[in-house]
Enzyme design. Sequence first.
Site, PDB file in Angstrom:
ATOM      1  N   HIS A 240       0.678  -1.305  -0.353  1.00 45.37           N
ATOM      2  CA  HIS A 240      -0.164  -0.240   0.203  1.00 45.37           C
ATOM      3  C   HIS A 240       0.560   1.471  -0.095  1.00 45.37           C
ATOM      4  O   HIS A 240       1.893   1.361   1.065  1.00 45.37           O
ATOM      5  CB  HIS A 240      -0.571   0.375   0.872  1.00 45.37           C
ATOM      6  N   CYS A 278      -3.615   2.605  -4.758  1.00 45.46           N
ATOM      7  CA  CYS A 278      -4.858   2.850  -3.394  1.00 45.46           C
ATOM      8  C   CYS A 278      -4.871   4.489  -4.560  1.00 45.46           C
ATOM      9  O   CYS A 278      -3.994   5.525  -4.004  1.00 45.46           O
ATOM     10  CB  CYS A 278      -3.724   3.358  -2.320  1.00 45.46           C
ATOM     11  N   HIS A 305      -7.340   0.509  -3.705  1.00 47.89           N
ATOM     12  CA  HIS A 305      -8.330   0.542  -3.127  1.00 47.89           C
ATOM     13  C   HIS A 305      -8.411   2.069  -3.741  1.00 47.89           C
ATOM     14  O   HIS A 305      -7.596   3.367  -3.971  1.00 47.89           O
ATOM     15  CB  HIS A 305      -7.327   1.567  -1.586  1.00 47.89           C
ATOM     16  N   ASP A 355     -12.350   2.692  -0.750  1.00 51.16           N
ATOM     17  CA  ASP A 355     -11.848   3.097  -0.203  1.00 51.16           C
ATOM     18  C   ASP A 355     -12.770   4.494   1.204  1.00 51.16           C
ATOM     19  O   ASP A 355     -13.019   5.352   0.034  1.00 51.16           O
ATOM     20  CB  ASP A 355     -10.463   3.288  -0.528  1.00 51.16           C
ATOM     21  N   HIS A 356     -12.849   4.257   1.705  1.00 45.01           N
ATOM     22  CA  HIS A 356     -13.007   5.232   2.539  1.00 45.01           C
ATOM     23  C   HIS A 356     -14.646   5.602   1.496  1.00 45.01           C
ATOM     24  O   HIS A 356     -15.388   5.198   0.795  1.00 45.01           O
ATOM     25  CB  HIS A 356     -12.469   6.798   2.949  1.00 45.01           C
ATOM     26  N   TYR A 372     -15.293   4.395   6.852  1.00 46.69           N
ATOM     27  CA  TYR A 372     -15.689   2.886   7.025  1.00 46.69           C
ATOM     28  C   TYR A 372     -17.251   3.334   7.084  1.00 46.69           C
ATOM     29  O   TYR A 372     -17.438   1.732   7.630  1.00 46.69           O
ATOM     30  CB  TYR A 372     -14.689   2.596   7.268  1.00 46.69           C
TER      31      TYR A 372
HETATM   32  C1  DNO Z   1      -7.078   3.382   6.013  1.00 46.77           C
HETATM   33  C2  DNO Z   1      -5.984   2.364   5.081  1.00 46.77           C
HETATM   34  C3  DNO Z   1      -4.901   2.082   5.786  1.00 46.77           C
HETATM   35  C4  DNO Z   1      -4.056   1.031   4.986  1.00 46.77           C
HETATM   36  C5  DNO Z   1      -3.038   0.142   5.344  1.00 46.77           C
HETATM   37  C6  DNO Z   1      -1.974  -0.653   4.331  1.00 46.77           C
HETATM   38  O1  DNO Z   1      -8.017   3.296   5.147  1.00 46.77           O
HETATM   39  O2  DNO Z   1      -6.315   2.483   3.863  1.00 46.77           O
HETATM   40  O3  DNO Z   1      -4.732   1.665   7.159  1.00 46.77           O
HETATM   41  O4  DNO Z   1      -5.381  -0.323   5.377  1.00 46.77           O
HETATM   42  O5  DNO Z   1      -1.945   0.768   4.896  1.00 46.77           O
HETATM   43  O6  DNO Z   1      -1.676  -1.405   4.759  1.00 46.77           O
END
Ligand code: DNO
Length: 401
Positions: A240, A278, A305, A355-356, A372
């Site tokens: 990531h 991401c 992500h 993501d988010h 989340y």
């Molecule tokens: C936050 C996430 C991070 C992710 C880590 C992966 O929302 O994108 O905490 O899980 O960095 O190791």
Amino acid sequence: MMREGWRWFGPKDPVGLDAVRQAGASDIVSALHGRLPGEAWSPAEVEAHKALIENTPPGRTKLRWSVVESIPVPDAIKHRGVAARAAVDSWIASLEAVAGAGIRIVCYNVMPVVDWTRTDLDWPLPNGATALRFDHTRFAAFDLCILRRPGAESDYSDVERDEARRAFERMSEQEIAALSRTIAAGLPGAATDSLDLEGFRDSLAAYRGVDSARLRANIVSFLEKVTPIAEERGVFLTLHPDDPPRPLFGLPRIASTARDYAALFEAAPSPANGMCFCTGSLGVRPDNRLAAMARRFASRIHFAHLRSTLREADGKSFHEAEHLRGDVDMVAVMRVLLRESASRPSDRAIVFRPDHGHRMLDDLHRPVNPGYSAIGRLKGLAELRGLAHALSQPAGKFARH
Ligand code: DNO
């Protein structure tokens, strides 16, 4: 097609598995969230967690645990402290347990000390929803005036220091505590509601003398140990990116740019050495050309992500935008990922998750894990699914009408 994933924090997650079913995602992204970074996961624990996800009540849609996010990489591995060897052994034990359960994608990151960093978890948007935000001045105020990190002064310009001091002087005791808690929310494994400043300073001090070349060498040595095992077990490790993708707290970062990833892929060329793409993290840097990066590293991407960020006027602050708005060219990225995924055997399809998401509607009035919430992610997933659907139509289908 890509597979639609959804992050689930385990039985304590306020967003349950039926919500995932109703959102229409098929793949669960999860980890043993109760375990501390560095603790080895046993096969029995991993199987028990898998059973929670995959033992489907009668009549319900099946879900599959296909991505582990994350097996945390302890700081000892990153700065190569005395406990590094034991930490690598534990990490490998967890990897073996995950592989034994048939899970083929593992996400991890190599950010020193802090995982993702924000200064505001509920930043009000004009429509009444809230977003995660990184405000550079508030961050500098924390670093300079609350943490009082030795050496911090030299990381900021005169103007930045003045603005940070002024921002700090305006903060009440409660605001200072809240800002510290918000920064603590990004510590690995954190559900902590207060930040032990002394402990935090000690964690930073452990990186004294570790510059980016040193951190990279330590991570390459880690990858040399873990990628052969992952490869043999058919697991893809996906790194990531740094969030945000630049150094914080005077610590080095080595997963922020295309050049960073290229160096790691070159040093550890095993196909098991992969990437979690991401868009929200990488997209904070204007010099990261996301679609070009996705094209360049396509064969290394197994997990994505998808979210967008919007850079603010000072060039260093940003907040999380709607999934298809903001600075990320999601259409272009989605096109690359769809094409790559379609070119692979179906059991190697890329898994993406929304993501988010903004905190909105009923989620404003109930507890959420920052970023989340159910409804914001549901909206993000629906938009991303629509985009993927549209891009998957034969070209020109609608042009005739
Ligand atoms: C936050 C996430 C991070 C992710 C880590 C992966 O929302 O994108 O905490 O899980 O960095 O190791």
